[in-house]
Design a protein around this motif. Structure first.
Motif, PDB file in Angstrom:
ATOM      1  N   PHE B  62      11.191  -0.869   1.105  1.00  8.33           N
ATOM      2  CA  PHE B  62      10.753   0.527   1.183  1.00  8.33           C
ATOM      3  C   PHE B  62      10.304   0.908   2.589  1.00  8.33           C
ATOM      4  N   TRP B  63       9.494   0.047   3.203  1.00  9.10           N
ATOM      5  CA  TRP B  63       8.918   0.410   4.504  1.00  9.10           C
ATOM      6  C   TRP B  63      10.002   0.463   5.573  1.00  9.10           C
ATOM      7  N   PRO B 122      11.153   2.841  -6.839  1.00 13.67           N
ATOM      8  CA  PRO B 122      10.047   2.006  -7.332  1.00 13.67           C
ATOM      9  C   PRO B 122       8.951   1.973  -6.274  1.00 13.67           C
ATOM     10  N   PRO B 123       7.702   2.255  -6.650  1.00 18.02           N
ATOM     11  CA  PRO B 123       6.643   2.305  -5.633  1.00 18.02           C
ATOM     12  C   PRO B 123       6.471   0.940  -4.979  1.00 18.02           C
ATOM     13  N   PRO B 124       6.311   0.896  -3.660  1.00 20.20           N
ATOM     14  CA  PRO B 124       6.153  -0.382  -2.963  1.00 20.20           C
ATOM     15  C   PRO B 124       4.822  -1.056  -3.256  1.00 20.20           C
ATOM     16  N   VAL B 125       3.837  -0.244  -3.660  1.00 14.92           N
ATOM     17  CA  VAL B 125       2.548  -0.815  -4.050  1.00 14.92           C
ATOM     18  C   VAL B 125       2.171  -0.235  -5.404  1.00 14.92           C
ATOM     19  N   MET B 138      -2.986   2.855  -5.402  1.00  7.41           N
ATOM     20  CA  MET B 138      -2.916   2.391  -4.018  1.00  7.41           C
ATOM     21  C   MET B 138      -1.889   3.184  -3.222  1.00  7.41           C
ATOM     22  N   SER B 139      -0.814   3.610  -3.913  1.00  6.15           N
ATOM     23  CA  SER B 139       0.232   4.364  -3.212  1.00  6.15           C
ATOM     24  C   SER B 139      -0.333   5.643  -2.600  1.00  6.15           C
ATOM     25  N   MET B 208       7.577   8.139  -2.705  1.00  6.96           N
ATOM     26  CA  MET B 208       6.794   7.014  -3.214  1.00  6.96           C
ATOM     27  C   MET B 208       6.027   7.419  -4.469  1.00  6.96           C
ATOM     28  N   GLN B 209       5.726   8.712  -4.547  1.00  8.17           N
ATOM     29  CA  GLN B 209       4.803   9.171  -5.573  1.00  8.17           C
ATOM     30  C   GLN B 209       5.499   9.934  -6.700  1.00  8.17           C
ATOM     31  N   PHE B 210       6.569  10.684  -6.355  1.00 10.35           N
ATOM     32  CA  PHE B 210       7.201  11.576  -7.332  1.00 10.35           C
ATOM     33  C   PHE B 210       8.703  11.324  -7.395  1.00 10.35           C
ATOM     34  N   PRO B 211       9.338  11.653  -8.545  1.00 14.85           N
ATOM     35  CA  PRO B 211      10.807  11.591  -8.591  1.00 14.85           C
ATOM     36  C   PRO B 211      11.390  12.551  -7.557  1.00 14.85           C
ATOM     37  N   VAL B 212      12.442  12.130  -6.908  1.00 13.19           N
ATOM     38  CA  VAL B 212      13.068  12.945  -5.872  1.00 13.19           C
ATOM     39  C   VAL B 212      14.119  13.845  -6.506  1.00 13.19           C
ATOM     40  N   GLU B 213      13.977  15.115  -6.327  1.00 13.63           N
ATOM     41  CA  GLU B 213      14.947  16.078  -6.847  1.00 13.63           C
ATOM     42  C   GLU B 213      14.947  17.298  -5.924  1.00 13.63           C
ATOM     43  N   PRO B 214      15.966  18.165  -6.041  1.00 14.75           N
ATOM     44  CA  PRO B 214      16.153  19.218  -5.030  1.00 14.75           C
ATOM     45  C   PRO B 214      14.968  20.148  -4.810  1.00 14.75           C
TER      46      PRO B 214
END
Lengths: 400, 290
Positions: B62-63, B122-125, B138-139, B208-214
């Protein structure tokens, strides 16, 4: 004439006779036993294939394509001795009301007998008001169709989803089924600030209060909201047994993700009509109890006999099994499949009054998927379906 | 009053503020220097988010994906400045109009490449802290820390590096900067690239926090502009302070009052602050970069 010449003549005659016989029996629309070659009836479909509702609009588009293909693969249909094939003029409104109005007016100018959509409520309302005075059969799943059905302009209008409101509507029945199963004492409702949110909210409250369940939290959020952490904090403080979630994955998925992050997974989570099993993907280990109403019928089920024909046809056309969210394709699917019988019963492919009357009468057609018929108010009637996820296992139940 | 609820609202407010601050910082860098209100900033946020999604889907950490996304979008920003905005820079309103056109292009490119459906990273933390009844993923702490780091890095860059000083000088007085030999065109390009990179960073943190959509960037972008005005257009510190005001207000109103209040009160506060201090929270004098 020599013997050889006579033989040649005989073989030529036999060959010609065979050719005539073969062409008389063979396929091809130009040589069937109808009067002349097959004509094409075109219907219009205004879908939101791009824009904010694209995830649903693309399913609507695919449902129309699938149904038209199915009708034509069945050989088209015959009305008053004339054979017809079906075509669909599918246009993308991008969920923009102005674009949808232009599309609808184009359909009217082209004299399409039946127009499907728009399906998004706000887009539908703007479009339908611009069609006042146009004699065209319009079919839409939009939740706001109901307010036009009883108006003079709505006499050729059909609602392709079962009614959501009222004590015989889907939301009320769904809520009663959930209360019967889980016996909650209190509930929370979180829905978007739009007509559907208001409609669902009112129906939930009505059903819950009728069942003696306290509504401990009831809020509407702006449609661009994705961060629900503050709402979750307030809901958690209200301590409900059941939480009614917003009706699109766009909101329900981040809500559930943030609920899991907050360690708040004890209540029963209920996805409003519009959510699907994809809402809970990857979360079944943490969310123990999730219920959703399938807006049409779960097409990802491999055991429901009602959807197997649809599934087979879907795979043949698109190359893969339908995803859980493909239930939206059924919003128009049966309505298009009905057309051969509707046109035949109407005795016309152009007369709106007889087509409308025929839609209310037809109850059987090839490829029927929903147990659908239209009532006298031109609203779809079929058995709503609930899906229950408990400890990782999904079961479907008809909501009565 | 429910203390746990108050603590949760404050913590959530800080996390909201961090996202708004990141968005507003990108807008500030571009507006402060180029006087361009870049409405296409939202598309850059989205492209950053989607790039992270795609790279993580191809098994990149992710990073590392975030770094790559920031660099790529920064380069895109530099290209846009050179090809699209520089030809129209003599009339700032044209830059605004051009940015609106870029929105349409960006939306269609995003839809064509990634489609309309949600995509999840998937969140990295995944550690969660409990702070006085509030649950702090933590994210989100990472987002807050990231915003603080970005502000610190931006300040260091602006005040401790030659390039940063050149950027500030150009923002103060472009003609004078040219006269003393500062390559203004290159500085503009750098500013736009930096703004775009910050947008991508915001996008990556949102992914990292939310589903990505338009439509993911719509709300943060609107709030970013409000924060930009509230904080004092052109002031990075103002952007951060403005973000805190808006983020905390929104969160407290949602948790303690109602959703409607959360939508109205920030605008009321904006109006009140601008009434008292029309230039925003941070007064901008001849030196735009405070």
């Amino acid at each position: 004439m020599s013997i050889k010449d006579r033989q040649r003549s005989l073989w030529s005659a036999l060959g010609a006779a065979a050719a005539v016989a073969i062409s008389a029996c063979g396929g091809g629309s130009s040589t069937t036993n109808s009067s002349g070659p097959a004509k094409t009836v075109t219907i219009g479909a205004s879908v939101e294939a791009t824009g904010g509702a694209a995830a649903i609009g693309t399913q609507w588009r695919d449902g129309v394509k699938l149904a038209v293909d199915r009708v034509n693969k069945d050989g088209g249909f015959t009305v008053n001795g004339q054979k017809y094939m079906l075509a669909a003029d599918i246009q993308d409104s991008a969920a923009d009301p102005q674009q949808a109005i232009t599309i609808a007016q184009g359909f009217v100018q082209k004299s399409y007998p039946v127009v499907l959509g728009p399906g998004v409520s706000t887009v539908f309302t703007a479009t339908f008001q611009s069609l006042k005075g146009s004699d065209v059969v319009v079919m839409s799943p939009a939740a706001t169709v109901g307010q036009f059905l009883t108006t003079p302009d709505g006499k050729y209008l059909f609602h392709t989803h079962i009614a959501d409101d009222g004590t015989t509507g889907r939301v009320y029945k769904m809520t009663k089924s959930i209360v019967a199963k889980y016996s909650p004492k209190s509930a929370a409702i979180l829905l978007p600030q739009d007509p559907i949110g208001e409609l669902y909210g009112a129906a939930y409250k009505q059903a819950l209060q009728a069942s003696g369940v306290t509504v401990a939290y009831d809020q509407r959020f702006p449609s661009a909201q994705r961060d629900f952490s503050s709402y979750l904090a307030a809901i958690k403080s209200a301590n409900p047994d059941v939480i009614f979630l917003p009706y699109l994955d766009t909101w329900a998925v981040p809500f559930l993700t943030q609920a899991i992050q907050a360690g708040y997974t004890a209540p029963v989570f209920v996805g409003s009509p519009g959510t699907s099993s994809s809402t809970i993907n990857g979360k079944t280990d943490q969310i123990k109890r999730f219920v959703w109403s399938v807006t049409t019928r779960a097409v990802d089920s491999t055991t429901d006999p009602q959807v197997q024909d649809f599934r087979a046809h879907y795979k043949a056309m698109f190359g893969n099994d339908p995803a859980p969210s493909a239930f939206w394709a059924l919003s128009y699917y049966d309505e298009v499949l009905m057309l051969p019988k509707v046109f035949a019963a109407a005795g016309s492919v152009t007369d709106h009054k007889s087509i409308t009357a025929a839609y209310e009468k037809v109850t059987q057609w090839n490829g029927k998927t929903l147990d659908l018929h239209f009532d006298s108010g031109r609203t779809a009637v079929y058995t709503p379906q609930l899906a229950f996820l408990e400890n990782g296992i999904i079961t479907y139940q008809d909501a009565k | 009053m429910n203390t746990n609820l108050l603590v949760a609202a404050l913590v959530n407010g800080l996390m909201l503020a961090a996202v708004y601050a990141l968005v507003a910082l990108g807008l500030t860098v571009v507006f402060g220097l180029l006087d361009i209100v870049n409405f296409a900033h939202g598309q850059m946020i989205l492209i950053g988010a989607y790039l992270v999604v795609s790279l993580v889907a191809h098994s990149l950490n992710f990073w590392a994906a975030l770094v790559v996304a920031v660099v790529v979008v920064a380069l895109v920003g530099a290209l846009l400045e050179r090809v699209v905005f520089r030809p129209v820079e003599s009339v700032p309103i044209n830059g605004l109009l051009v940015s609106i056109g870029l929105i349409a292009i960006g939306q269609n490119v995003i839809r064509a490449v990634w489609g309309p459906n949600q995509q999840i990273v998937p969140p990295p933390v995944s550690v969660v802290w409990h702070v006085g009844g509030a649950t702090v993923p933590m994210s989100r702490v990472v987002i807050v820390a990231g915003s603080v780091l970005v502000l610190g890095a931006l300040s260091l860059f602006l005040y401790r590096t030659r390039a940063g000083k050149a950027l500030r000088a150009t923002a103060q007085n472009r003609d004078a900067a040219e006269l003393v030999g500062i390559p203004v065109a290159r500085v503009n390009n750098l500013a736009f690239a930096a703004g775009a990179g910050l947008a991508a960073l915001a996008g990556g943190f949102l992914a990292m926090q939310f589903p990505v959509e338009p439509l993911l960037a719509d709300s943060p972008l609107v709030m970013g502009f409000i924060v930009l005005i509230l904080g004092g257009a052109g002031s990075p510190l103002g952007a951060v302070l403005g973000a805190m005001v808006i983020g905390l207000t929104e969160s407290l109103c949602t948790a303690l009052l109602s959703s409607e209040a959360a939508q109205i009160v920030p605008f009321v506060i904006l109006a009140l602050i601008l009434f008292v201090r029309p230039e925003g929270i941070v007064r901008i004098g001849s030196d735009r970069w405070v």
